[in-house]
Design an enzyme around this catalytic site. Structure first.
Site, PDB file in Angstrom:
ATOM      1  CD  GLU A 107      -3.060  -1.235   2.098  1.00 41.61           C
ATOM      2  OE1 GLU A 107      -3.054  -0.374   3.004  1.00 41.61           O
ATOM      3  OE2 GLU A 107      -3.929  -2.132   2.015  1.00 41.61           O
ATOM      4  CD  GLU A 220      -4.213  -5.789   3.597  1.00 39.24           C
ATOM      5  OE1 GLU A 220      -5.126  -4.981   3.892  1.00 39.24           O
ATOM      6  OE2 GLU A 220      -3.015  -5.568   3.853  1.00 39.24           O
TER       7      GLU A 220
END
Length: 286
Positions: A107, A220
């Site tokens: 991320e 995720e």
């Protein structure tokens, strides 16, 4: 199917409920580490790996590029932290996880982690390459390197900090059923279309991975609720959309976020989202 159920022994103790819902054993687990300092990073991973001893789950290990304080992309790019990444690689091999997926600096296009690429894009790329080089030099390793932005452009376009195909094995995207666009409240089908078609969404990830000759991953993903109301909860359309995407593309693994993180609660195995859980079992179960 990989899953995050909580760190280490907490997650292990919760696997039975997830696998009962899924209708089969999980394939792997997603893990994280502490980031207070390098020593605690290694000790927390060592503890977690000990919890999974005796199981057959493959590991997707989230690898922090920096600690929360006292580190920088520039220093790391110049080699200041090489020894810590070498120690991590040696630990993973020693503990039987030489084939782990490594989500290095996951991320990175957002601003919520200390390795946020926008702060120094060139140093981010150099550090990513350096970590990969150090960990690939560990004897016995078969690590799979995952380049893993969050959904959307966020603070920097992910492809601005692509380290190069030689340093990446899997192109990934984290994907949550959430939106701040009022129009996405109109229907779950509209929300799914946004997640697919938005800049640096699913369609972009599929095109980019194909152009680089790499498989995809969704390390995720989940549907759930947020305290601010921007999560869409019990949504079987989202689950079916992910399943269809996985079927149509070359996907190495997916990791469902079956966990209440406070800012996002995507738990399915506790019965709070029965329609999404039923869709999950239909599409991903036995």
């Amino acid at each position: 199917m990989f899953v995050y159920r909580g760190a280490g022994c907490t997650g292990k103790g919760r696997m039975a409920a997830f696998e009962k819902m899924l209708g089969r054993p999980a394939d792997g687990v997603v893990e994280f580490s502490e980031r207070s300092d390098w020593s605690h990073m290694l000790s927390s991973i060592n503890w977690a790996l000990g919890c999974w001893d005796g199981t057959s789950y493959r590991l997707a290990q989230s690898v922090p590029m920096l600690m929360d304080k006292g580190t920088s992309l520039a220093a790391g790019a110049d080699g200041a932290y090489d020894r810590h990444f070498r120690a991590l690689g040696e630990l993973l091999v020693r503990k039987g996880h030489a084939d782990a997926y490594l989500r290095i600096g996951w991320e990175f296009n957002g601003g919520w982690y200390p390795w946020a690429a926008k702060r120094d894009p060139a140093a981010f790329v150099r550090l990513f390459r350096r970590i990969v080089t150090v960990m690939r030099a560990v004897p016995g390793q078969r690590f799979v390197i995952v380049w893993n932005p969050a959904q959307g452009e966020q603070q920097i376009a992910p492809d601005r900090v692509w380290p190069g195909a030689a340093y990446v094995d899997v192109v990934a995207l984290d994907l949550y059923n959430q939106s701040w666009n009022p129009l996405d409240r109109l229907s779950p089908q509209r929300r799914w279309t946004t997640l697919v078609e938005q800049p640096y969404g699913l369609s972009w990830a599929a095109r980019f991975a194909r152009a680089q000759g790499k498989p995809l991953a969704l390390p995720e993903w989940g549907t759930g609720t947020r305290p601010d109301g921007h999560g869409f909860g019990d949504d079987p359309v989202f689950i079916a959309g992910v399943a269809d995407f996985v079927r149509r593309h070359r996907v190495a693994f997916t990791g469902y976020w079956d966990y209440n993180a406070g800012d996002y609660n995507a738990e399915l195995s506790n019965g709070r989202q029965p329609r999404a859980a039923a869709a999950f079992r239909t599409h991903f179960g036995r």
